[in-house]
Scaffold this motif. Structure first.
Motif, PDB file in Angstrom:
ATOM      1  N   TYR A 100      64.536  19.695  44.936  1.00 31.64           N
ATOM      2  CA  TYR A 100      65.424  18.781  45.654  1.00 31.64           C
ATOM      3  C   TYR A 100      65.249  19.046  47.150  1.00 31.64           C
ATOM      4  N   ILE A 101      64.952  17.993  47.914  1.00 31.69           N
ATOM      5  CA  ILE A 101      64.607  18.161  49.321  1.00 31.69           C
ATOM      6  C   ILE A 101      65.606  17.420  50.197  1.00 31.69           C
ATOM      7  N   LEU A 102      66.252  18.162  51.084  1.00 32.78           N
ATOM      8  CA  LEU A 102      67.199  17.596  52.046  1.00 32.78           C
ATOM      9  C   LEU A 102      66.777  18.036  53.436  1.00 32.78           C
ATOM     10  N   GLY A 155      70.310   6.196  51.291  1.00 36.16           N
ATOM     11  CA  GLY A 155      69.438   5.090  50.941  1.00 36.16           C
ATOM     12  C   GLY A 155      68.126   5.219  51.694  1.00 36.16           C
ATOM     13  N   GLY A 156      67.239   4.260  51.490  1.00 34.12           N
ATOM     14  CA  GLY A 156      65.955   4.318  52.177  1.00 34.12           C
ATOM     15  C   GLY A 156      65.106   5.477  51.678  1.00 34.12           C
ATOM     16  N   PHE A 157      64.072   5.792  52.424  1.00 33.94           N
ATOM     17  CA  PHE A 157      63.166   6.881  52.055  1.00 33.94           C
ATOM     18  C   PHE A 157      62.800   7.617  53.336  1.00 33.94           C
ATOM     19  N   GLU A 158      63.780   8.359  53.858  1.00 33.47           N
ATOM     20  CA  GLU A 158      63.649   8.983  55.166  1.00 33.47           C
ATOM     21  C   GLU A 158      62.533  10.029  55.219  1.00 33.47           C
ATOM     22  N   GLN A 159      62.235  10.629  54.099  1.00 35.41           N
ATOM     23  CA  GLN A 159      61.264  11.732  54.069  1.00 35.41           C
ATOM     24  C   GLN A 159      59.912  11.292  53.499  1.00 35.41           C
TER      25      GLN A 159
END
Length: 239
Positions: free
Chosen positions: A8-10, A58-62
């Motif tokens: 899990y990546i934050l 939402g989106g795909f920031e990474q």
């Protein structure tokens, strides 16, 4: 039974949430790639990458980080992010993902994804609170109750073959998974769906019980970070 480590990546870091709460997070040393390589060296045959920024915002920031990871990870990778349309799914598959994980998608959208990319490429995560589906995009009112088994049954005519049952109340607690819902899903849909369990797994007896309920696989994150069990140990236990 398959054992798949989850990263899990934050904000670029390996992170575990407690019951899905971003206010109760734990970050682990080491880059996502270092953890992936460790899991592979320990015997993992697949890696699951989850974008927690996408879950939150939402989106795909990474996306750039995930693209780099997909180039470097040497085993098949499942990617969970935010996929608002078919084009965004196709983009990540072209980046090298083996499978795309859709988080409680609308039934129609799941069907279109299967039709476009094939059943082998699409996994549906049933994100839940016990027996209630969370974020069902087909709910007409916020107070509507959608049973996870009812939802799973609707996915079958759409061509879905793989589902992940993820219980938010079990996420990151290292106590036990929700056996009851895995059992209900298997008894109702097991002939049509391969069912994976996510959340709460922290010891070998948990895997043994999941295997008895009919789970096809287990997704494990925090327990591997915390070393309550190891990848090789888990795989050996359910061979």
């Amino acid at each position: 039974m398959e054992i798949i480590p989850v990263i899990y990546i934050l904000d670029g870091q390996c992170t575990a949430l407690y019951k899905g709460d971003y206010g109760q997070k734990k970050t682990y040393r080491g880059s996502p790639l270092e953890w992936a390589e460790k899991f592979i060296n320990d015997g993992a045959e697949k890696i699951y990458l989850a974008d927690l920024n996408a879950r939150k915002n939402g989106g795909f920031e990474q996306k750039e980080l995930f693209a780099e990871l997909l180039k470097k990870i040497s085993v098949p990778v499942l990617v969970e992010a935010s996929f608002p349309d078919l084009a965004s799914i196709g983009e990540v598959l072209e980046m090298g993902a083996e499978q795309i994980v859709l988080r409680s998608p609308g039934i129609e959208f799941a069907g279109k994804a299967i039709e476009t990319f094939g059943a082998q490429k699409i996994v549906v995560q049933i994100f839940s609170k016990r027996d209630e589906l969370i974020e069902n995009r087909e709910k007409k009112n916020a107070d509507d109750f959608t049973d996870v088994v009812d939802y799973a049954e609707k996915l079958i005519p759409m061509g879905v073959k793989y589902v992940i049952y993820k219980d938010r109340r079990s996420e990151g607690i290292l106590t036990h998974p929700n056996y009851d819902e895995i059992d209900r899903l298997f008894l109702t849909c097991g002939k049509d769906l391969k069912i994976y369990s996510s959340g709460g797994i922290s010891e070998i007896p948990h895997l043994k019980l999941l295997e008895k309920t009919g789970a096809h696989g287990a997704l494990i994150g925090k327990a591997f970070y915390e070393r309550t069990i190891g990848v090789g140990e888990a795989m050996e236990a359910v061979e």
